[in-house]
Write a protein that holds these residues in place. Structure first.
Motif: not given
Ligand code: IPD
Ligand code: CA
Ligand code: CA
Length: 258
Positions: A62, A68, A76, A78, A207, A234
């Protein structure tokens, strides 16, 4: 292994920042006229992707400029290829690359690197936080009135009750120093290093804070959302402090007075 890749990726991104800094590069606007993206943001992102995808082609990514790249992976990455783009575009060396690594929804590692100050912040969950390899810790001030804070303002200002301007006004009317560096990732790292006693902001993206919030927690600080609940990158709001002034700052952000 993940740590090695993280270090290689952050260095690859930072190399692009130093290559373009103060040189000539294209600058374009995104959602609003001052929401900028430069050629260096794209170059940094590309260099970071190459490192990660060469080593872990099946990991989820991401990243701010690409969005994404979904994969059915527990890991994941970021990425903010430049946090502090407005500073970068103006030749102000307060900007960085920020990369957080999440495993099954839990941030396990984060690195933030400002190559212009040669400062690399790093944290691994449960193992503390470091600046250029040396342990860092949050400050121990316990009085909000004597604290030095930092904040940032969203490009698209939301004129809400207890929004960015109202809280800022309350603090500066009490003569509390509130700095504005222009890089949320560095705001968090400088709080982790004890330079600031606390940081708050109303509208961040994952991010901006993914790496920095873990670095604050691992330096002994406290990070919550604007309601005081457990932090989740988020959602937009963040309060990150040395822990000792957290409740005072939280009460103010929720509408109280000092
Ligand atoms: C921005 C910076 C800034 C914060 C903004 C962010 P960018 O990130 O972190 O400090 O106030 O909300 O969008 O655009 O420079 O990556
Ligand atoms: Ca950012
Ligand atoms: Ca950015």
């Amino acid at each position: 292994m993940i740590k090695d890749t993280l270090m290689q990726a952050i260095e690859a991104g930072a190399k692009e920042l130093t290559r373009y800094f103060n040189g000539s590069f294209t600058i374009t606007s995104k959602a609003t006229i001052n929401d900028l993206v430069t050629e260096a943001d794209h170059a940094s992102e590309k260099a970071i992707f190459k490192v990660i995808q060469d080593q872990f082609p099946d990991h989820f990514i991401l990243s701010e400029e690409t969005g994404a790249i979904p994969q059915a992976s527990a890991i994941k990455w970021i990425i903010d290829p430049i946090d502090g783009t407005i500073n970068f575009a103006n030749g102000i060396p307060i900007c960085c690359v920020s990369i957080g690594v999440e495993e099954n929804g839990v941030m396990i590692m984060g690195a933030v690197y400002n190559p212009f100050m040669n400062e690399l912040f790093f944290a691994e969950r449960g193992k503390g936080a470091t600046l250029n390899g040396k342990k860092i810790a949050v400050s121990d001030k316990d009085d909000l009135l004597r604290s030095c804070l930092v904040t940032g303002f969203p490009y698209q200002y939301l004129d809400t009750e207890n929004g960015p301007l109202q809280i800022f006004e309350k603090l500066i009317r009490k003569a509390i120093p509130v700095r504005r560096l222009g890089s949320a990732a560095l705001d968090l790292c400088w709080t982790a290093a004890g330079r600031f006693d606390g940081f708050y902001e109303h509208k961040l993206q994952a991010w901006d804070s993914a790496a920095g919030f873990l670095i604050v927690e691992e330096a002994g600080g406290k990070v919550t959302d604007l309601k005081g609940d457990a932090y989740n990158p988020y959602q937009p709001g963040i309060i990150a402090t040395n822990g000792k002034i957290h409740d005072q700052l939280l009460a103010l952000v929720k509408g109280g007075n000092i």
